[in-house]
Design a protein around this motif. Structure first.
Motif, PDB file in Angstrom:
ATOM      1  N   ALA A   1      22.977  30.876  39.607  1.00 40.77           N
ATOM      2  CA  ALA A   1      22.135  29.923  40.344  1.00 40.77           C
ATOM      3  C   ALA A   1      21.007  29.399  39.455  1.00 40.77           C
ATOM      4  O   ALA A   1      20.715  28.200  39.429  1.00 40.77           O
ATOM      5  N   SER A   2      20.383  30.305  38.698  1.00 35.58           N
ATOM      6  CA  SER A   2      19.291  29.887  37.809  1.00 35.58           C
ATOM      7  C   SER A   2      19.811  28.957  36.725  1.00 35.58           C
ATOM      8  O   SER A   2      19.172  27.955  36.399  1.00 35.58           O
ATOM      9  N   ALA A   3      20.990  29.269  36.161  1.00 31.22           N
ATOM     10  CA  ALA A   3      21.545  28.468  35.071  1.00 31.22           C
ATOM     11  C   ALA A   3      21.913  27.069  35.549  1.00 31.22           C
ATOM     12  O   ALA A   3      21.643  26.071  34.868  1.00 31.22           O
ATOM     13  N   VAL A   4      22.503  26.975  36.724  1.00 26.56           N
ATOM     14  CA  VAL A   4      22.909  25.665  37.229  1.00 26.56           C
ATOM     15  C   VAL A   4      21.664  24.847  37.617  1.00 26.56           C
ATOM     16  O   VAL A   4      21.625  23.628  37.448  1.00 26.56           O
ATOM     17  N   THR A   5      20.632  25.557  38.077  1.00 28.91           N
ATOM     18  CA  THR A   5      19.359  24.891  38.370  1.00 28.91           C
ATOM     19  C   THR A   5      18.758  24.277  37.104  1.00 28.91           C
ATOM     20  O   THR A   5      18.132  23.226  37.146  1.00 28.91           O
ATOM     21  N   LYS A   6      18.983  24.944  35.983  1.00 24.69           N
ATOM     22  CA  LYS A   6      18.483  24.426  34.698  1.00 24.69           C
ATOM     23  C   LYS A   6      19.366  23.310  34.128  1.00 24.69           C
ATOM     24  O   LYS A   6      19.097  22.775  33.062  1.00 24.69           O
ATOM     25  N   GLY A   7      20.450  22.997  34.803  1.00 28.86           N
ATOM     26  CA  GLY A   7      21.308  21.917  34.324  1.00 28.86           C
ATOM     27  C   GLY A   7      22.453  22.377  33.432  1.00 28.86           C
ATOM     28  O   GLY A   7      23.076  21.568  32.740  1.00 28.86           O
ATOM     29  N   CYS A   8      22.749  23.662  33.451  1.00 31.81           N
ATOM     30  CA  CYS A   8      23.879  24.171  32.668  1.00 31.81           C
ATOM     31  C   CYS A   8      25.176  23.961  33.460  1.00 31.81           C
ATOM     32  O   CYS A   8      25.159  23.822  34.683  1.00 31.81           O
ATOM     33  N   GLU A   9      26.299  23.964  32.727  1.00 30.46           N
ATOM     34  CA  GLU A   9      27.619  23.958  33.366  1.00 30.46           C
ATOM     35  C   GLU A   9      28.048  25.410  33.463  1.00 30.46           C
ATOM     36  O   GLU A   9      28.240  26.062  32.440  1.00 30.46           O
ATOM     37  N   VAL A  10      28.212  25.897  34.691  1.00 29.32           N
ATOM     38  CA  VAL A  10      28.394  27.340  34.876  1.00 29.32           C
ATOM     39  C   VAL A  10      29.783  27.675  35.431  1.00 29.32           C
ATOM     40  O   VAL A  10      30.238  27.067  36.385  1.00 29.32           O
ATOM     41  N   THR A  11      30.419  28.661  34.785  1.00 32.88           N
ATOM     42  CA  THR A  11      31.664  29.227  35.316  1.00 32.88           C
ATOM     43  C   THR A  11      31.449  30.710  35.529  1.00 32.88           C
ATOM     44  O   THR A  11      30.971  31.407  34.622  1.00 32.88           O
ATOM     45  N   LEU A  12      31.751  31.177  36.733  1.00 29.39           N
ATOM     46  CA  LEU A  12      31.585  32.597  37.023  1.00 29.39           C
ATOM     47  C   LEU A  12      32.950  33.268  37.109  1.00 29.39           C
ATOM     48  O   LEU A  12      33.840  32.785  37.811  1.00 29.39           O
ATOM     49  N   VAL A  13      33.097  34.368  36.369  1.00 26.10           N
ATOM     50  CA  VAL A  13      34.360  35.100  36.331  1.00 26.10           C
ATOM     51  C   VAL A  13      34.182  36.434  37.053  1.00 26.10           C
ATOM     52  O   VAL A  13      33.244  37.181  36.763  1.00 26.10           O
ATOM     53  N   GLU A  14      35.060  36.689  38.024  1.00 30.39           N
ATOM     54  CA  GLU A  14      35.001  37.967  38.761  1.00 30.39           C
ATOM     55  C   GLU A  14      36.414  38.537  38.809  1.00 30.39           C
ATOM     56  O   GLU A  14      37.329  37.867  39.274  1.00 30.39           O
ATOM     57  N   VAL A  15      36.562  39.771  38.364  1.00 26.64           N
ATOM     58  CA  VAL A  15      37.911  40.348  38.322  1.00 26.64           C
ATOM     59  C   VAL A  15      38.380  40.843  39.694  1.00 26.64           C
ATOM     60  O   VAL A  15      39.571  40.910  39.960  1.00 26.64           O
ATOM     61  N   ALA A  16      37.426  41.159  40.577  1.00 25.38           N
ATOM     62  CA  ALA A  16      37.792  41.637  41.926  1.00 25.38           C
ATOM     63  C   ALA A  16      38.342  40.466  42.753  1.00 25.38           C
ATOM     64  O   ALA A  16      38.196  39.314  42.374  1.00 25.38           O
ATOM     65  N   PRO A  17      38.970  40.791  43.913  1.00 27.14           N
ATOM     66  CA  PRO A  17      39.562  39.717  44.736  1.00 27.14           C
ATOM     67  C   PRO A  17      38.545  38.729  45.303  1.00 27.14           C
ATOM     68  O   PRO A  17      38.899  37.643  45.723  1.00 27.14           O
ATOM     69  N   ARG A  18      37.279  39.116  45.354  1.00 26.01           N
ATOM     70  CA  ARG A  18      36.247  38.186  45.821  1.00 26.01           C
ATOM     71  C   ARG A  18      34.913  38.591  45.222  1.00 26.01           C
ATOM     72  O   ARG A  18      34.776  39.686  44.668  1.00 26.01           O
ATOM     73  N   ILE A  19      33.916  37.683  45.352  1.00 26.95           N
ATOM     74  CA  ILE A  19      32.583  38.043  44.882  1.00 26.95           C
ATOM     75  C   ILE A  19      31.951  39.023  45.864  1.00 26.95           C
ATOM     76  O   ILE A  19      32.417  39.176  46.997  1.00 26.95           O
ATOM     77  N   LEU A  20      30.888  39.699  45.429  1.00 28.51           N
ATOM     78  CA  LEU A  20      30.101  40.590  46.293  1.00 28.51           C
ATOM     79  C   LEU A  20      30.946  41.625  47.029  1.00 28.51           C
ATOM     80  O   LEU A  20      30.757  41.867  48.218  1.00 28.51           O
ATOM     81  N   MET A  21      31.885  42.238  46.312  1.00 27.13           N
ATOM     82  CA  MET A  21      32.751  43.248  46.910  1.00 27.13           C
ATOM     83  C   MET A  21      31.972  44.479  47.341  1.00 27.13           C
ATOM     84  O   MET A  21      32.353  45.177  48.274  1.00 27.13           O
ATOM     85  N   ARG A  22      30.890  44.749  46.625  1.00 27.05           N
ATOM     86  CA  ARG A  22      30.184  46.003  46.869  1.00 27.05           C
ATOM     87  C   ARG A  22      29.118  45.818  47.952  1.00 27.05           C
ATOM     88  O   ARG A  22      28.047  45.283  47.702  1.00 27.05           O
ATOM     89  N   GLY A  23      29.445  46.200  49.174  1.00 22.95           N
ATOM     90  CA  GLY A  23      28.417  46.293  50.210  1.00 22.95           C
ATOM     91  C   GLY A  23      28.082  45.015  50.952  1.00 22.95           C
ATOM     92  O   GLY A  23      27.213  45.026  51.807  1.00 22.95           O
ATOM     93  N   VAL A  24      28.738  43.893  50.642  1.00 19.10           N
ATOM     94  CA  VAL A  24      28.446  42.651  51.358  1.00 19.10           C
ATOM     95  C   VAL A  24      29.714  42.213  52.085  1.00 19.10           C
ATOM     96  O   VAL A  24      30.777  42.132  51.479  1.00 19.10           O
ATOM     97  N   PRO A  25      29.616  41.933  53.400  1.00 19.30           N
ATOM     98  CA  PRO A  25      30.832  41.562  54.133  1.00 19.30           C
ATOM     99  C   PRO A  25      31.395  40.223  53.650  1.00 19.30           C
ATOM    100  O   PRO A  25      30.666  39.371  53.151  1.00 19.30           O
ATOM    101  N   GLU A  26      32.690  40.092  53.871  1.00 18.27           N
ATOM    102  CA  GLU A  26      33.390  38.910  53.372  1.00 18.27           C
ATOM    103  C   GLU A  26      32.806  37.609  53.942  1.00 18.27           C
ATOM    104  O   GLU A  26      32.726  36.601  53.237  1.00 18.27           O
TER     105      GLU A  26
END
Lengths: 413, 105
Positions: free
Chosen positions: A162-187
């Motif tokens: 979020a900070s990088a894209v706010t600064k005008g960067c082109e951001v790609t996020l890579v997550e190996v799990a089936p979804r983001i926020l797997m740990r402790g956050v509901p789908e």
């Protein structure tokens, strides 16, 4: 130094809170904090947020400046580190050669970023975020137009994205799990978060393994993924969790178990040595004594404050509700309590103010709540939900899902 | 510092019992509280720790808790009650006339 005082290894959130609380609760002897960074104790949450993107010269957000250290007569040794605890002699040896005698010792050593183990010639060039120095290093890289890859879709990775894209960067996020926020956050919330990031222009590669990270002659990094695609970028920032810093505990033969092992009183296997914050694992009375370790700002603060009383002999179990929060763009996300996959989830739609999700255990007890909405919108309701969990209520599910039913009334029921 | 000027902030019924609302006046922001006992109080609108609106926070008894980092203040005195806040909150006199809430700033 002959004075056997209170000694705190680690000058982060937990250590700083403990130091002040020891004085507040009437300890009149020496209090010494040992920090391995050059700064006074500072807040870490801003490191992944505004300190990465705001204009102007960034400075750490100080928790305990010189004036408050003087006011409370707290000694702070910076840029030094404890290398050994002499438990028989009751002293701590520092890198600088100083020996600090202790009456009671607190380990508040925090955690270190988990390193990504991966093939390729650039594996050592990925950036990690834990300290203010790390934040400065990352901040320098976040220039408009730069291609930034973030590895890891947890709180840190998403906040950096979020900070990088706010600064005008082109951001790609890579997550190996089936979804983001797997740990402790509901789908349901993970979906809302991902949508918000996509709207801001972040691209996602989810559920795909990373095969290698290489640097081309041109200076470009190439992340090769198991699906045959690549992410080409100018900088890689990795946030895949943290490992508790427990070297001192191990070398001085204190018990460890996913962190420095402490009892519900936050005392280690040595009755004169305590631990608090990200470095320790502790049994939680609200969840049947389940041993947990939290990497969280509020837990560090609460345990730091709490442990001071027990270091002075109070013997009060620590039972504060686990609580996490993350700010991304104009949204705030909060999670309180611990949930299991067998819990029933009930949605409470607050309209423009956001959404709460209640997690109710099979025995009917409210065990966890999570929520997301514009900054401030969910705060009141969320706080009440926390109190409902702490009271171990078994609420009527219909009351939770109906926003016209006041949570304050459930609390009084 | 205080000009002693009384400003109409809201109607009594604009604030629920044991709650707080935000009141903006010129370039300043305030928090107006109504306690369970029916007392009204007023303070600066932002937390003294970071710039977050206390009006989004929870009132329990005579305590307001900041929605962001759970710092707490005594509503009546502005006294800082829990870390991370360590600077007291500025409070303002309040009077009720004809079901309207006035604050003196």
């Amino acid at each position: 130094m002959k004075d056997y005082g209170m000694v705190i290894v680690g000058a982060g959130e937990a250590g700083a809170r403990a130091a002040v609380e020891l004085r507040t609760q009437g300890w009149t002897g020496a209090i010494t904090m040992i920090g391995n960074e050059r700064w006074h104790p500072y807040e870490r949450p801003p490191l992944s947020k505004h300190q990465l993107y705001e204009a102007g010269e960034p400075a750490p957000t100080t928790i305990l400046g010189s004036d408050r250290l003087n006011e409370h007569n707290i000694g702070l040794l910076t840029s030094d580190a404890a290398v050994r605890i002499n438990r028989q002699a009751h002293n701590v040896e520092l890198v600088s050669g100083i020996q600090v005698p202790y009456e009671r010792l607190l380990l508040a050593t925090g955690a270190n970023p988990r390193k990504l183990s991966v093939q390729g010639n650039a594996a050592e060039e990925m950036l990690y975020l834990r300290t203010f120095a790390d934040a400065i290093r990352i901040r320098e890289q976040l220039q408009p137009g730069k291609r930034v890859a973030v590895i890891g879709g947890g709180f840190i990775g998403l906040e950096v994205a979020a900070s990088a894209v706010t600064k005008g960067c082109e951001v790609t996020l890579v997550e190996v799990a089936p979804r983001i926020l797997m740990r402790g956050v509901p789908e349901q919330i993970a979906v809302m978060v991902e949508e918000r990031h996509r709207a801001a222009g972040v691209k996602f590669k989810i559920g795909v393994m990373i095969e290698s990270v290489d640097k081309e002659v041109s200076g470009e990094y190439v992340i090769s993924l198991a699906d045959g695609t690549t992410v080409n970028c100018d900088v890689i920032i990795t946030g895949i969790g943290a490992i508790p810093e427990m070297t001192l505990a191990v070398t001085s033969e204190l018990e460890v178990d996913n962190g420095v092992k402490v009892s519900e009183l936050l005392v280690t296997s040595d009755p004169d040595i305590f631990a608090a914050g990200d470095c320790c694992s502790f049994p939680h009375p609200l969840y049947g004594g389940k041993r947990i370790r939290l990497e969280a700002w509020r837990n560090a603060q609460d345990q730091g404050t709490h442990v001071a009383g027990n270091m002075l002999g109070a013997a009060v179990p620590y039972s504060a509700l686990p609580w996490f929060w993350s700010d991304q763009y104009d949204q705030t996300l909060q999670v309180a309590g611990l949930s299991e996959t067998t819990d029933t989830t009930v949605e409470r739609d607050l309209g423009e103010a956001g959404k709460l999700f209640f997690h109710v255990a099979t025995d009917g007890r409210l065990v966890s709540v999570s929520g997301m909405g514009p900054s401030g919108g969910i705060a009141k309701e969320f706080r009440l939900a926390e109190m409902l969990i702490e009271k171990q209520v078994r609420p009527e599910l219909a009351a939770l899902s109906d926003p016209s039913r006041r949570l304050k009334e459930l609390l009084r029921a | 510092m205080s000009s002693g000027q009384w400003i109409e902030a809201c109607e009594v019924d604009d604030i629920e019992v044991e709650d707080v609302i935000r009141f903006d006046h010129e370039d300043r922001t305030f928090a107006i509280y109504r306690t369970e006992k029916g007392d009204f109080f007023a303070s600066d609108g932002y937390c003294t720790h970071e710039k977050f609106h206390l009006s989004n926070g929870l009132v329990m008894g005579n305590v307001i808790e900041c929605p962001k980092h759970n710092g707490r203040f005594d509503i009546a005195t502005g006294q800082a009650k829990r870390a991370p806040v360590c600077v007291d909150l500025k409070t303002y006199p309040v009077k009720i006339e004809a079901d309207k809430v006035y604050i003196q700033i």
